[in-house]
Design an enzyme around this catalytic site. Structure first.
Site, mmCIF file in Angstrom:
data_model
loop_
_atom_site.group_PDB
_atom_site.id
_atom_site.type_symbol
_atom_site.label_atom_id
_atom_site.label_comp_id
_atom_site.label_asym_id
_atom_site.label_seq_id
_atom_site.Cartn_x
_atom_site.Cartn_y
_atom_site.Cartn_z
ATOM 1 C CG ASP A 14 -6.085 11.485 9.983
ATOM 2 O OD1 ASP A 14 -4.859 11.854 10.430
ATOM 3 O OD2 ASP A 14 -6.332 10.096 10.126
ATOM 4 C CD GLN A 50 4.034 10.632 6.432
ATOM 5 O OE1 GLN A 50 3.783 9.612 5.960
ATOM 6 N NE2 GLN A 50 3.911 11.050 7.807
ATOM 7 C CE LYS A 85 -1.796 9.800 10.317
ATOM 8 N NZ LYS A 85 -3.144 9.421 10.216
ATOM 9 N NE ARG A 103 5.740 5.147 5.041
ATOM 10 C CZ ARG A 103 5.124 5.657 5.720
ATOM 11 N NH1 ARG A 103 3.973 5.193 6.538
ATOM 12 N NH2 ARG A 103 5.513 6.792 6.064
#
Length: 715
Positions: free
Chosen positions: A228, A259, A39, A605
């Site tokens: 963002d 998230q 992103k 992760r």
């Protein structure tokens, strides 16, 4: 980094969906960017494309990030990509941009452009002064209560006159009185020409709402707005962005609803979920190609998050291969879990894996203690990210000071630390006088205080507080000879008022501090006596040198967002830890969904391998309690996980070792109807019904509640 002078070179390093997001310049755009899908590359390339296509000057582009580090990195990338002079570009955090606008228009909210931005400590100081002027109890925790409430109101974009009674945050406080304190607090900041962090957005939002000419100026100036981490915005930030984007509607937000894990600090996942309704005609582009993790890790994470109802939906994929399945392991107890993970890490290291490529992501800070002990025994270097080592934490150091003083009343360092913790009304002048006499007479402080109490020099509350303190220390000292040392520890923490001090504290950290104190008691129980334990702590602290560059990383899942490691261990996936007991007791489906998103973040992760572990027993609230695996384990797709057999998996959890599909962990409750029980939060009560691990209790003072049996004690 090479300057990209050829327009097509912007797109050479982008996949098809990323290119589409960069080329879609005009109109509202939602880029749903899954974990590890690039992103930041898309955001930076999009800004570079806008500037090189001469759609806008740098001063006409507003780009908002959530950290100063991210803003600095993005600006550096952009400069290299475009080769342009970026002076005038509005790129920064919400707070930094809010401050920039506010300095230009400060008189419109009663400030001047040289206003001071106060930090949380200054905020508490102002609130304490206000409470004192009202004749109220001005203890620090009371000021914290109001600070927490005022900050939450500002996150919602509420000035004092706009605070909603239906959304009042603390039933223990009077609503009208709380709003008056908020009003007086804002007036006081205006008098001293200051603003807190919440004001940087709230004041600019107020200016936009009450001065159309100022709003029109910025609406015209900012032709393109990019945001963002949009899933982490709060209501004030959302309102601020909507106002600025109304004219051109060239608002591009990048985020991942899966998230959104910061609801506890004001983030509203609903902001990203309703973007298409807020901006009719908005285009949504999903970035689903993951460049970080293997196929099995992504499959497990996607299968888990699919159980959430409040999401827009996307499916991550990779062309980097399936890799190893996510490994699930059940252990007998928390100590075995920590030992097994430490030994597994050591085996990886012997095979050539660097420690720095390995991370342990816990749900709560108290979990780190057993890992620290295991790492110390195996000489594995480690570092705690986003927090201190267990024995370095404030609440643990305070508790240890009490224990040291009980063991050795001549320990002046311990006495100095906790003489006025919690607050006992013992002034600095009195303490300084004790010090002076102690130095002159070469006596320990404790003996000086006892001598003073035999005179008439000390009066009133100070004398009573010191007398009680000395009597308590000596009484605990005597009890230590006849009572178990872990029971004395709990007695000291409770009777000193230390536990209650943190229970009354309204800060976000207070819950974790209380959990750490319980973990300390569990640690003490493992040693034969208190001197042995205190010696062990001294040796651990002496060995806790600065972590080397090659160290295992230990942190909470919240702290891990945005990071990546080759190998990730996710311990403590049990009901009551993950999801947390607070969520199970007080939360609803939204809170459980946020916990599930946290699990998704933890899994994603991992680049190459991921381990999930759970324990059959945990040492909690002073005794061993059986645990059951987290519901999130049963939600993992069987095709993407591998259950590791053997070892110390308790027989009650055999079903998961035989079939990794969702199973029911049925067993008989530890309690029966009519049992008298005690709960740390709700007090005493009587059992009405039992259902596996859940117990319905009629508490004497708080009524009927359903709680996990692991948090009850039969009395």
């Amino acid at each position: 980094m090479e300057v990209l002078t050829n327009r097509n070179s912007f797109f050479d390093h982008l996949n098809d969906k990323q290119q589409e997001a960069v080329r879609t310049i005009d109109g509202p755009l939602l880029v749903l960017a899954g974990a590890g899908t690039g992103k930041t590359r898309v955001l930076t390339s999009r800004m570079a494309h806008i500037l090189q296509e001469q759609k806008a000057w740098p001063s006409e582009v507003l780009s908002v990030t959530f950290t100063n580090k991210a803003a600095a990195e993005m600006k550096e990338r952009l400069a290299h990509m475009t080769g342009q002079d970026l002076r005038g570009l509005w790129l920064g955090t919400f707070h930094s941009i809010g401050a920039r606008i506010l300095r230009r228009h400060a008189p419109l909210v009663g400030l001047n452009d040289a206003f001071t931005i106060i930090d949380p400590d200054d905020q508490l100081r102002v609130l304490k002064q206000i409470l004192e002027s009202r004749g109220m109890d001005h203890k620090k925790q009371d000021a914290k209560t109001y600070a927490y409430m005022i900050n939450a109101w500002k996150d919602r974009g509420w000035r004092p006159a706009q605070v909603s009674k239906t959304a009042f945050l603390d039933a223990a406080l009077d609503f009208d009185h709380s709003v008056q304190i908020y009003t007086e607090y804002q007036e006081r900041l205006q008098v001293v020409n200051a603003a807190d962090f919440g004001d940087l957005l709230l004041h600019t939002l107020t200016i936009f709402q009450t001065h159309p000419d100022v709003l029109s100026h910025y609406q015209t100036q900012f032709k393109y707005i990019l945001v963002d981490e949009y899933q982490d915005t709060n209501i004030a930030q959302y309102l601020w962005l909507r106002l600025l984007a109304q004219k051109h509607e060239n608002l591009c937000v990048v985020g991942d609803d899966d998230q959104s894990i910061y609801g506890w600090r004001g983030a509203e996942v609903g902001n990203i979920l309703r973007f298409e309704k807020d901006f009719p005609g908005a285009k949504t582009i999903r970035l689903e190609q993951n460049y970080r993790s293997t196929g099995h890790i992504l499959g497990a994470a996607s299968g888990l998050i699919n159980h959430n109802k409040g999401r827009l939906g996307k499916t991550l994929w990779t062309d980097g291969g399936e890799g190893d399945r996510v490994m699930v392991k059940g252990l007998r107890d928390g100590r075995d879990e920590a030992r097994w993970i430490a030994e597994t890490i050591e085996e990886y290291y012997r095979q050539g894996t660097s420690y720095k490529d390995i991370a342990i992501l816990v749900r709560a800070g108290f979990q780190t203690r057993e890992f620290e002990e295991s790492f110390m025994s195996l000489a594995i270097p480690y570092r705690i990210i986003g927090g201190l080592r267990f024995y370095e934490r404030q609440e643990i150091r305070d508790a240890l000071a009490y224990l040291r003083l009980v063991m050795q009343p001549n320990d002046d360092l311990a006495l100095e630390r906790i003489l006025n913790v919690p607050k006992r009304g013992i002034g600095k002048a009195t303490v300084q006088k004790f010090h002076m006499i102690a130095r002159q007479n070469r006596q320990p402080l404790f003996q000086v205080i006892k001598s003073f109490l035999q005179t008439d020099e000390l009066k009133g509350k100070t004398r009573l507080a010191l007398l009680t303190f000395v009597q308590n220390i000596e009484r605990w000292q005597g009890l230590l000879k006849t009572h178990p040392h872990d029971e004395i520890t709990m007695m000291i923490l409770d009777e000193s008022g230390y536990t209650d001090m943190w229970k009354q504290d309204k800060s976000i950290e207070s819950t974790g501090r209380l959990e750490n104190l319980k973990e300390l008691v569990a640690a003490i129980r493992e040693f034969q006596d208190l001197p042995t334990f205190l010696e062990h702590v001294s040796l651990v602290m002496d060995a806790a040198t600065a972590a080397s560059d090659d160290s295992v990383t230990v942190m909470t899942m919240h702290s891990a967002k945005g990071l990546e490691y080759n190998i990730v261990f996710l311990p403590g996936w049990e009901e009551g830890i993950f999801p947390s007991q607070k969520t199970l007791l007080n939360g609803g489906s939204d809170e459980v969904e946020e916990e599930r998103r946290l699990g998704y973040v933890g899994l994603t992760r991992a680049k190459k391998e991921a381990y999930i572990t759970f324990a059959g027993n945990r040492h909690m609230y002073g005794e061993w309690q059986p645990s059951i695996p987290s519901r999130f384990i049963t939600e993992l797709p069987p095709s993407h996980i591998l259950v590791l057999k053997g070892g110390t998996v308790k027989s009650a959890y055999a079903p998961i070792a035989m079939q990794p599909s969702p199973v029911s962990f049925s067993r008989q409750s530890l309690f029966q109807r009519g049992d008298r029980v005690f709960h740390l939060k709700f007090g005493y009560g009587r059992v009405q019904e039992t259902e596996q691990d859940k117990v319905t209790v009629n508490f004497d003072h708080t009524g009927v509640k359903k709680v996990m049996e692991g948090f009850l004690k039969r009395v």
